[in-house]
Design a protein around this motif. Structure first.
Motif, PDB file in Angstrom:
ATOM      1  N   PHE A  46       3.231  -7.408 -36.337  1.00  0.00           N
ATOM      2  CA  PHE A  46       4.204  -8.185 -35.570  1.00  0.00           C
ATOM      3  C   PHE A  46       3.599  -8.644 -34.245  1.00  0.00           C
ATOM      4  O   PHE A  46       2.852  -7.923 -33.602  1.00  0.00           O
ATOM      5  CB  PHE A  46       5.486  -7.374 -35.321  1.00  0.00           C
ATOM      6  N   SER A  47       3.922  -9.870 -33.879  1.00  0.00           N
ATOM      7  CA  SER A  47       3.409 -10.444 -32.636  1.00  0.00           C
ATOM      8  C   SER A  47       4.513 -10.528 -31.602  1.00  0.00           C
ATOM      9  O   SER A  47       5.703 -10.556 -31.920  1.00  0.00           O
ATOM     10  CB  SER A  47       2.836 -11.844 -32.898  1.00  0.00           C
ATOM     11  N   HIS A  48       4.080 -10.567 -30.337  1.00  0.00           N
ATOM     12  CA  HIS A  48       5.026 -10.767 -29.239  1.00  0.00           C
ATOM     13  C   HIS A  48       4.400 -11.741 -28.245  1.00  0.00           C
ATOM     14  O   HIS A  48       3.175 -11.853 -28.174  1.00  0.00           O
ATOM     15  CB  HIS A  48       5.377  -9.443 -28.568  1.00  0.00           C
ATOM     16  N   VAL A  78      -6.401 -14.352 -35.014  1.00  0.00           N
ATOM     17  CA  VAL A  78      -5.415 -13.742 -35.914  1.00  0.00           C
ATOM     18  C   VAL A  78      -4.093 -14.497 -35.816  1.00  0.00           C
ATOM     19  O   VAL A  78      -3.453 -14.801 -36.833  1.00  0.00           O
ATOM     20  CB  VAL A  78      -5.216 -12.251 -35.588  1.00  0.00           C
ATOM     21  N   ALA A  79      -3.683 -14.814 -34.596  1.00  0.00           N
ATOM     22  CA  ALA A  79      -2.423 -15.537 -34.400  1.00  0.00           C
ATOM     23  C   ALA A  79      -2.437 -16.880 -35.122  1.00  0.00           C
ATOM     24  O   ALA A  79      -1.448 -17.282 -35.739  1.00  0.00           O
ATOM     25  CB  ALA A  79      -2.159 -15.729 -32.910  1.00  0.00           C
ATOM     26  N   GLY A  99      -0.102 -18.174 -38.382  1.00  0.00           N
ATOM     27  CA  GLY A  99       0.905 -19.137 -37.961  1.00  0.00           C
ATOM     28  C   GLY A  99       1.790 -18.650 -36.840  1.00  0.00           C
ATOM     29  O   GLY A  99       2.928 -19.087 -36.696  1.00  0.00           O
ATOM     30  N   MET A 100       1.241 -17.743 -36.007  1.00  0.00           N
ATOM     31  CA  MET A 100       2.025 -17.204 -34.898  1.00  0.00           C
ATOM     32  C   MET A 100       2.102 -18.156 -33.709  1.00  0.00           C
ATOM     33  O   MET A 100       2.943 -17.984 -32.828  1.00  0.00           O
ATOM     34  CB  MET A 100       1.427 -15.880 -34.429  1.00  0.00           C
ATOM     35  N   ILE A 101       1.202 -19.136 -33.672  1.00  0.00           N
ATOM     36  CA  ILE A 101       1.213 -20.121 -32.594  1.00  0.00           C
ATOM     37  C   ILE A 101       2.065 -21.300 -33.035  1.00  0.00           C
ATOM     38  O   ILE A 101       1.729 -22.003 -33.985  1.00  0.00           O
ATOM     39  CB  ILE A 101      -0.209 -20.598 -32.247  1.00  0.00           C
ATOM     40  N   THR A 146       0.040 -21.314 -25.962  1.00  0.00           N
ATOM     41  CA  THR A 146      -0.795 -20.236 -25.417  1.00  0.00           C
ATOM     42  C   THR A 146      -0.230 -18.847 -25.670  1.00  0.00           C
ATOM     43  O   THR A 146      -0.798 -17.866 -25.211  1.00  0.00           O
ATOM     44  CB  THR A 146      -0.974 -20.419 -23.900  1.00  0.00           C
ATOM     45  N   ALA A 147       0.874 -18.739 -26.374  1.00  0.00           N
ATOM     46  CA  ALA A 147       1.477 -17.439 -26.645  1.00  0.00           C
ATOM     47  C   ALA A 147       1.986 -17.408 -28.081  1.00  0.00           C
ATOM     48  O   ALA A 147       2.392 -18.429 -28.637  1.00  0.00           O
ATOM     49  CB  ALA A 147       2.629 -17.148 -25.681  1.00  0.00           C
ATOM     50  N   ALA A 148       1.938 -16.233 -28.672  1.00  0.00           N
ATOM     51  CA  ALA A 148       2.443 -16.059 -30.027  1.00  0.00           C
ATOM     52  C   ALA A 148       3.961 -15.894 -29.998  1.00  0.00           C
ATOM     53  O   ALA A 148       4.503 -15.217 -29.133  1.00  0.00           O
ATOM     54  CB  ALA A 148       1.797 -14.834 -30.665  1.00  0.00           C
ATOM     55  N   VAL A 149       4.636 -16.521 -30.944  1.00  0.00           N
ATOM     56  CA  VAL A 149       6.073 -16.315 -31.061  1.00  0.00           C
ATOM     57  C   VAL A 149       6.323 -14.918 -31.658  1.00  0.00           C
ATOM     58  O   VAL A 149       5.382 -14.196 -31.991  1.00  0.00           O
ATOM     59  CB  VAL A 149       6.724 -17.396 -31.958  1.00  0.00           C
ATOM     60  N   ARG A 150       7.591 -14.565 -31.797  1.00  0.00           N
ATOM     61  CA  ARG A 150       7.931 -13.257 -32.383  1.00  0.00           C
ATOM     62  C   ARG A 150       7.877 -13.366 -33.909  1.00  0.00           C
ATOM     63  O   ARG A 150       8.882 -13.642 -34.560  1.00  0.00           O
ATOM     64  CB  ARG A 150       9.324 -12.830 -31.932  1.00  0.00           C
TER      65      ARG A 150
END
Length: 212
Positions: free
Chosen positions: A39-41, A108-109, A113-115, A122-126
């Motif tokens: 999980f990304s934050h 990795v992000a 597809g976290m971006i 510049t930040a990964a979504v949840r």
């Protein structure tokens, strides 16, 4: 002009990774034989992310009981991750037991597809990914920057996936262990006719439930 990386797809191998974390380097292969919730934050030292990490930490033993590891990620350094983990323990009395990927390169992000440019470049979504012991992506969910996810829902989903795998059944909305499951609908007219006389809780030929 380079092509954008393909986004991960359900029931296909999860994107591989080899990344630095707060517990040393981790690869997808390290989790072979176990379930993994990745999980990304968006960022360390932010209030919504802090509530999510506390929730994951408080339920870590429940995930472990389901043969599942937890792995966090954000586009921050491992120094920031360590400082944030220490702050959470100091201010909220909660120890973060799982590693956090320091994805400064966004490798990795991007692979997962976290971006999401509509939210931030510049930040990964949840984003949350459930990967099975064979390394196959089984579920994924994306949340906006402004709203925290429900960690209990991912525990519920994990139990539902494991139940479906073990018993070859589906689960209804909001299913929890101990409740009835859904019997796969018949695929032929003959089987549909037979279904009406089978020893299930049959509402109609396509809708039947049973206890485990």
């Amino acid at each position: 002009m380079t092509d954008a990386p393909a986004l991960p797809r359900l029931n296909e191998p999860a994107p591989d990774f080899d990344a630095p974390t707060t517990h040393g380097r981790r690869t997808l292969a390290d989790y072979r034989g176990k379930w993994l919730v990745l999980f990304s934050h968006p960022a360390d030292f932010t209030p919504t992310c802090t509530t999510e990490f506390i929730a994951f930490a408080e339920r870590a033993d429940r995930f472990a009981a389901l043969n599942c590891e937890l792995l966090g990620l954000s586009i921050d350094s491992h120094y920031a991750h360590i400082a944030w983990m220490r702050n959470i323990e100091e201010k909220f009395s909660v120890h973060i037991p799982f590693p956090i990927i320091a994805d400064l390169s966004m490798a990795v992000a991007s692979a997962y597809g976290m971006i999401q440019p509509g939210a931030s470049d510049t930040a990964a979504v949840r984003a949350t990914f459930v990967i099975d012991p064979e390394g196959v992506l089984r579920a994924m969910a994306y949340y906006p920057m402004s709203n925290g996810r429900s960690v209990d829902e991912f525990l519920r989903l994990l139990e539902a996936l494991q139940t479906s795998d073990a018993h070859k059944v589906a689960t209804p909305e909001g299913w929890k262990p101990g409740e009835m499951v859904i019997v796969p609908p018949p695929a032929t007219a003959e089987a549909a006719e037979a279904r009406m006389g089978e020893p299930y809780d049959v509402t109609d030929w396509y809708f039947a439930r049973r206890a485990l």
